[in-house]
Design an enzyme around this catalytic site. Structure first.
Site, PDB file in Angstrom:
ATOM      1  N   GLU A   1       0.924  -1.559   0.044  1.00 15.03           N
ATOM      2  CA  GLU A   1       0.293  -0.261   0.047  1.00 15.03           C
ATOM      3  C   GLU A   1       0.731   1.364   0.236  1.00 15.03           C
ATOM      4  O   GLU A   1       0.750   2.338  -0.580  1.00 15.03           O
ATOM      5  CB  GLU A   1      -0.316  -0.133   1.314  1.00 15.03           C
ATOM      6  CG  GLU A   1      -1.508   1.155   1.085  1.00 15.03           C
ATOM      7  CD  GLU A   1      -3.059   1.123   1.860  1.00 15.03           C
ATOM      8  OE1 GLU A   1      -3.690   1.753   2.151  1.00 15.03           O
ATOM      9  OE2 GLU A   1      -3.488  -0.127   2.630  1.00 15.03           O
ATOM     10  N   THR A   2       1.746   0.932   0.987  1.00 15.67           N
ATOM     11  CA  THR A   2       2.789   2.284   0.965  1.00 15.67           C
ATOM     12  C   THR A   2       3.873   2.735  -1.526  1.00 15.67           C
ATOM     13  O   THR A   2       3.687   3.769  -1.139  1.00 15.67           O
ATOM     14  CB  THR A   2       4.005   2.200   1.740  1.00 15.67           C
ATOM     15  OG1 THR A   2       3.360   2.204   3.193  1.00 15.67           O
ATOM     16  CG2 THR A   2       4.865   3.128   1.585  1.00 15.67           C
TER      17      THR A   2
END
Length: 145
Positions: free
Chosen positions: A59-60
């Site tokens: 997700e980062t």
């Protein structure tokens, strides 16, 4: 943005990525890469890489990559709509490396694939896909970006 500009931008406030030791390592037109240590911060109780840590890395990378595709980050932002992950191989130590590549970049949504490999062996550890919504920032918030 250059790699150094991305590092300065993402270091502007403390995040989960900092707590997990995630580092952005490469920025290109067609991808964003980063890595994360496999250690006590990212282990589950059996001493393996925690699936949630892999998802946090995915997700980062997907979120940063999506934001970099925006024409104007002072008026728009990307937020996650959905993420999925398939955990394919356990890792006990070392580093994992993630590479986010675009599947779809549209005006209102983006879809990114993130492949996470074990840095030392090259083994595929996790494959993830994230869908991002492109939103307009409120006027008060856009002046702070």
């Amino acid at each position: 943005m250059t790699l150094e500009e991305v590092k300065r931008w993402t270091a502007s406030r403390p995040t989960l990525a900092d707590a997990l030791g995630i580092e952005i390592t490469a920025v290109a037109d067609d991808c964003l890469e980063g890595r994360m240590p496999v250690d006590g911060r990212t282990h589950q109780p059996m001493g393996l890489l925690h699936g949630g840590a892999s998802v946090a890395l995915a997700e980062t990378l997907g979120s940063i990559a999506a934001a970099l595709r925006l024409p104007d980050r002072t008026t728009q932002a990307c937020v996650g709509l959905e993420i999925n992950a398939n955990h394919l191989k356990g890792v006990r130590d070392g580093w994992v490396r993630g590479r986010a590549t675009p599947v779809h970049v549209g005006r209102s949504t983006q879809v990114w694939e993130i492949r996470i490999t074990h840095e030392e062996t090259g083994a595929l550890v996790c494959i993830s896909r994230i869908t991002m919504a492109v939103i307009d920032l409120p006027a008060a918030q856009s002046t702070q970006a």
